[in-house]
Write an enzyme that holds these catalytic residues in place. Structure first.
Site, PDB file in Angstrom:
ATOM      1  N   GLU A   1     -11.131  -0.305  -3.547  1.00 32.68           N
ATOM      2  CA  GLU A   1     -10.680   0.327  -2.686  1.00 32.68           C
ATOM      3  C   GLU A   1      -9.208   1.211  -3.562  1.00 32.68           C
ATOM      4  O   GLU A   1      -9.559   1.654  -5.200  1.00 32.68           O
ATOM      5  CB  GLU A   1     -10.054  -0.101  -1.683  1.00 32.68           C
ATOM      6  CG  GLU A   1      -9.167  -1.598  -2.321  1.00 32.68           C
ATOM      7  CD  GLU A   1      -8.804  -3.060  -1.431  1.00 32.68           C
ATOM      8  OE1 GLU A   1      -9.875  -2.993  -0.575  1.00 32.68           O
ATOM      9  OE2 GLU A   1      -8.437  -3.648  -1.879  1.00 32.68           O
TER      10      GLU A   1
ATOM     11  N   ASP B   1       0.773  -1.492   0.202  1.00 39.56           N
ATOM     12  CA  ASP B   1       0.283   0.147   0.126  1.00 39.56           C
ATOM     13  C   ASP B   1       0.738   0.939   0.082  1.00 39.56           C
ATOM     14  O   ASP B   1       0.573   1.845   0.671  1.00 39.56           O
ATOM     15  CB  ASP B   1      -0.902  -0.120   1.339  1.00 39.56           C
ATOM     16  CG  ASP B   1      -1.482  -1.239   1.103  1.00 39.56           C
ATOM     17  OD1 ASP B   1      -2.067  -2.096   0.448  1.00 39.56           O
ATOM     18  OD2 ASP B   1      -1.747  -1.931   2.862  1.00 39.56           O
TER      19      ASP B   1
HETATM   20  O1  FUB Z   1      -3.395  -3.746   3.300  1.00 35.44           O
HETATM   21  C1  FUB Z   1      -4.387  -4.057   3.278  1.00 35.44           C
HETATM   22  C2  FUB Z   1      -5.392  -3.514   2.549  1.00 35.44           C
HETATM   23  O2  FUB Z   1      -5.438  -3.699   1.780  1.00 35.44           O
HETATM   24  C3  FUB Z   1      -5.721  -2.831   2.293  1.00 35.44           C
HETATM   25  O3  FUB Z   1      -5.707  -1.071   2.450  1.00 35.44           O
HETATM   26  C4  FUB Z   1      -5.819  -1.950   0.879  1.00 35.44           C
HETATM   27  O4  FUB Z   1      -6.106  -1.168  -0.510  1.00 35.44           O
HETATM   28  C5  FUB Z   1      -5.329  -3.572   0.174  1.00 35.44           C
HETATM   29  O5  FUB Z   1      -4.768  -3.220   0.227  1.00 35.44           O
END
Ligand code: FUB
Length: 329
Positions: free
Chosen positions: A226, A19
């Site tokens: 997301e 991320d």
């Molecule tokens: O790293 C945990 C979660 O996985 C993140 O918040 C999302 O964007 C995905 O990458």
């Protein structure tokens, strides 16, 4: 600890990182990643496998210099309101201060977004005692515009709980819209001058097709999932994010930081591993995509590695699609 960066290769190998939110602060490239933890816990659509507990900040002088791990920047134990899962963070600079925005579950198990402050881009960061009032879900990304107004974008489905907030309150059994209904969009809010609160209730960002019709929830190639990120290029706002259940990185463009955004196309094909998450940053006269995959761990979803590659805008403003594995034949 100090390795030389190489495009499309893990930026560091001594820890797992994911991320990546990249920024240029004080002339140096800083990367704010999640710090993936190895464990034997469950792996499911609720994201229980992402059990991260702290943040390490990485930096490099340029793309030919070693990567520095600045060590522990913030730990779960120091955040009074958080119970677990320090997920994807972002950082911003304003008021001669660096701000780290991060999601975590509160003591009721609900994802919220917190903020921590530091005099240095490398931290350590001191968290505020409570999460940002009115915040929810995950994946904060902050844009400080040229007029110094800061915007925070956030939201993620499934483990990130975004579909449970459609009525404005947390509905534990809340589900996403039917496939023929408009998809859920990321949320956005103006940040207060001191960067510690929302200036107003977060609103939903609209993403439409070229004819202005909302992207539908069943549109797996284009709908929001997301990982929002907004960069500004030639006066336009580019919202990029992870799509549907395929997790391609795509983008949409607007003349307004709060949209509506018009869908444009793909940036990065799906990577090895279940998630994709990125940031886009300019350094000197080039643009770069920071992203992650699970190649170093052989495909283990919660053991990811941050990578980077160059990103190119075409003369018409569109972005050239990137192959994450250009040397794999
Ligand atoms: O790293 C945990 C979660 O996985 C993140 O918040 C999302 O964007 C995905 O990458």
């Amino acid at each position: 600890m100090n390795s030389l960066p190489k495009a499309n290769e893990p930026l560091v190998t001594h820890i797992y990182t994911a991320d990546p939110s990249a920024h240029v602060f004080e002339g140096r490239i800083y990367i704010y990643p999640s710090h993936d933890l190895d464990h034997d816990g469950p792996d499911n659509d609720n994201g229980d496998q992402y059990a991260m507990e702290d943040y390490h900040i990485l930096s490099m002088e340029n793309f030919d210099s070693p990567v520095t791990d600045h060590g522990l920047a913030l730990h779960l134990d120091d955040i009074p309101w958080a119970s677990k899962q320090l997920w994807a963070p972002d950082a911003a600079y304003k008021n001669d201060t660096y701000y780290l925005f991060f999601p975590a579950r509160d003591h009721a198990g609900i994802f919220r977004i917190g903020v921590a402050v530091s005099a240095s881009p490398a931290g350590p960061f001191i968290p505020q005692p409570d999460y940002i009032a009115g915040s929810y879900s995950i994946d904060p990304a902050v844009l400080v515009d040229e007029d110094e107004q800061a915007y925070i974008y956030f939201g993620g489905l499934w483990g990130g709980q975004l579909e449970k907030w459609q009525t404005g309150v947390f509905e534990p059994e809340g589900e996403g819209p039917a496939p023929d209904q408009p998809a859920l969009g990321p949320r956005a809010a103006l940040l207060s001058e001191d960067m510690l609160s929302f200036r107003q209730e977060a609103l939903e960002i609209s993403i439409t097709d070229a004819e202005g019709r909302p992207i539908l929830a069943g549109d797996e190639e284009r709908r929001y999932f997301e990982g929002p990120w907004v960069h500004k290029y030639n006066g336009l706002y580019y919202l990029s994010y992870s799509t549907g259940t395929k997790h391609t990185l795509v983008y949409a463009v607007s003349t307004n930081p709060l949209g509506p955004f018009t869908f444009k196309g793909e940036i990065l094909s799906p990577v090895i591993g279940w998630t994709t998450h990125h940031s886009i940053v300019q350094f000197a006269d080039k643009w770069y995509l920071f992203y992650h995959d699970c190649s170093l761990s052989g495909g283990v979803n919660h053991k990811r590695s941050v990578k980077y590659t160059e990103l190119k805008h075409n003369p018409d403003g569109t972005i050239q699609k990137i192959d994450p594995y250009p040397f794999s034949g």
